[in-house]
Design an enzyme around this catalytic site. Structure first.
Site: not given
Ligand code: MN
Length: 454
Positions: A161, A168, A234, A236, A268, A272, A275, A288, A292, A400
């Site tokens: 990834d 971002h 996320e 992606e 993904d 948080r 993480q 993570k 996924t 975000e």
């Molecule tokens: Mn990611």
């Protein structure tokens, strides 16, 4: 047999970087935009004849999955066409379309992908009688997409990834380290990435339990164990490697498209709080790798190449081995959240973004990934990283959107979300808009189930 449609040499052939060892044009087949199929396809369908993405499915009467392409509301069973000898000798002899995953077909390489795509297109066009006028074959070869079970189309060997959206990286860096240190000093020189977990990649429609793990509620408190309280998505896309390399080989930017089979949407999922506590110094791990999600239809690079656009210039200019054609895809992306209180058809769109915003392109990513001799295999995935744009409505994750959980999203039901709640589902869509048709990905969706008991 229909007249030869011709091999179209697209931008793929022009992508010679300064590093190019060889400049043989890459084979590709770009479907004429005006071509129509005898299968009716609505203008807003993701799957016109210009797309023909590959996926794995199990017909209602069968017990094992095989390979098909999506066209309109149908799946065309390629194992049936191959057995009938309509896809050439190699497809019949090797029977890779009877496999439950695309890996063996992808290993055949770009010349086989191109001739297969061209042949399927011929068989589906409105003036081709071979399939159109053979009722018995048509009955066996076409299935309504809503009547089959869709499964993961690739056996994922490796998953990387990247972190390639400057918006971002800047937004998240500012939240974690303050605006002055938002971008690390290496960010504009190296396509930053971490190696993810291939075994926990799941197909759209797979629901996931909220992960358990270790977090630290505040900077002056000891860590605790429990269910994540800040679960996020996320937005992606991921590139699917087809042609493998051996240990010690590297792929220059100019040759990357020889190795890339196609593209899927990727969510993904990210815890948080887990993480944040674990990520230094070696990067993401349990925050993570609990799951996924990818979309089930692999859209080929050939289908996407008419929608490539110039990437934003890079400053500073990257090192020579990273000088690519600087083309990115104009894929429109959307994220929507649905809570348990919403009606089944309801969803709140949080994000409109686009792959054209990416700072590092897919050629630079794979060239960087392999420059030290790291091998890649058929079925490896490398994802872009969260794709955020420059505006507040184009942010690719809740971290975000809510500014680290400080500004909740207010949903039409009056509910608020800082992060995802149990019972919420997230749906991502993507498409390229053509003149009167779209080349789309379908969707990647999944719901959050309560954590398993500790
Ligand atoms: Mn990611």
């Amino acid at each position: 047999m229909l007249p030869f449609l011709g091999l179209h040499v697209s931008y793929l052939a022009r992508s010679n970087s300064l590093m190019a060892q060889q400049s043989s044009p890459l084979q590709s087949y770009i479907t004429p935009p005006g071509l129509r199929s005898f299968i009716d396809v609505a203008p807003d369908s993701d799957f016109p004849i210009q797309n023909l993405p590959y996926g794995a499915f199990t017909p209602a009467a069968a017990s094992t999955a095989c390979i098909g392409v999506a066209i309109g509301d149908f799946v065309l069973d390629l194992s049936v066409l191959a057995e009938a000898g309509l896809l050439g000798d190699e497809a019949r002899a090797q029977s890779y379309f009877s496999d439950p995953v695309l890996n063996r077909f992808m290993e055949c390489g770009r010349s086989v992908w191109t001739s297969t795509r061209q042949r399927i297109t011929e068989l589906l066009r409105s003036d081709c009688t071979t399939l159109r006028d053979n009722a018995e074959l048509r009955t066996r070869a076409f299935h309504r997409r809503d009547a089959v079970a869709i499964s993961i189309p690739i056996r994922v060997g490796g998953y990387t990834d990247f972190y390639s959206s400057v918006d971002h990286a800047r937004n998240v860096g500012a939240l974690f380290r303050g605006p002055e240190n938002a971008l690390n000093p290496n960010w504009r020189h190296i396509p930053i990435a971490y190696d993810g977990r291939a075994g926990s990649i799941v197909v759209s429609g797979t629901d996931l339990h909220r992960p358990l793990g270790q977090t630290r509620p505040s900077d002056d408190a000891p860590p605790v164990f429990g269910a994540s309280k800040s679960l996020d998505f996320e937005l992606e896309v991921a590139f699917v490697v087809g042609t493998p390399t051996k240990l010690g080989e590297s792929i220059p930017c100019s040759q990357v498209d020889e190795h890339v089979f196609g593209v899927v949407l990727l969510n993904d999922w990210s815890a948080r709080d887990i993480q944040k506590w674990e990520y230094q110094p070696l990067g993401p791990f349990l925050g993570k790798n609990f799951g996924t999600s990818i979309s089930p239809w692999v859209v080929t690079l050939d289908a996407l190449s008419p929608f490539s656009v110039d990437a934003h210039p890079q400053d500073p200019q990257p090192l020579e081995y990273l000088r690519s054609a600087r083309r990115v895809f104009d894929i429109q992306l959307e994220v929507a959240i649905r809570t348990a209180k919403m009606a089944p058809h309801e969803a709140h769109v949080t994000t409109h973004s686009n792959t054209k915003f990416l700072y590092w392109d897919h050629q630079q990513q794979l060239a960087h990934h392999t420059v030290n001799g790291c091998p890649v295999g058929a079925g490896d995935l490398y994802a872009t990283g969260t794709i955020s744009g420059p505006t507040p409505d184009s942010l690719g994750c809740l971290l975000e959107i809510t500014k680290g959980g400080k500004q909740p999203v207010v949903l039409p039901t009056g509910e608020e979300r800082r992060f995802l709640a149990d019972g919420d589902s997230v749906r991502m869509r993507g498409w390229c808009q053509g003149a009167g048709f779209r080349v789309g990905f379908g969707e990647v969706s999944g719901a959050i189930l309560p954590a398993r008991t500790c």
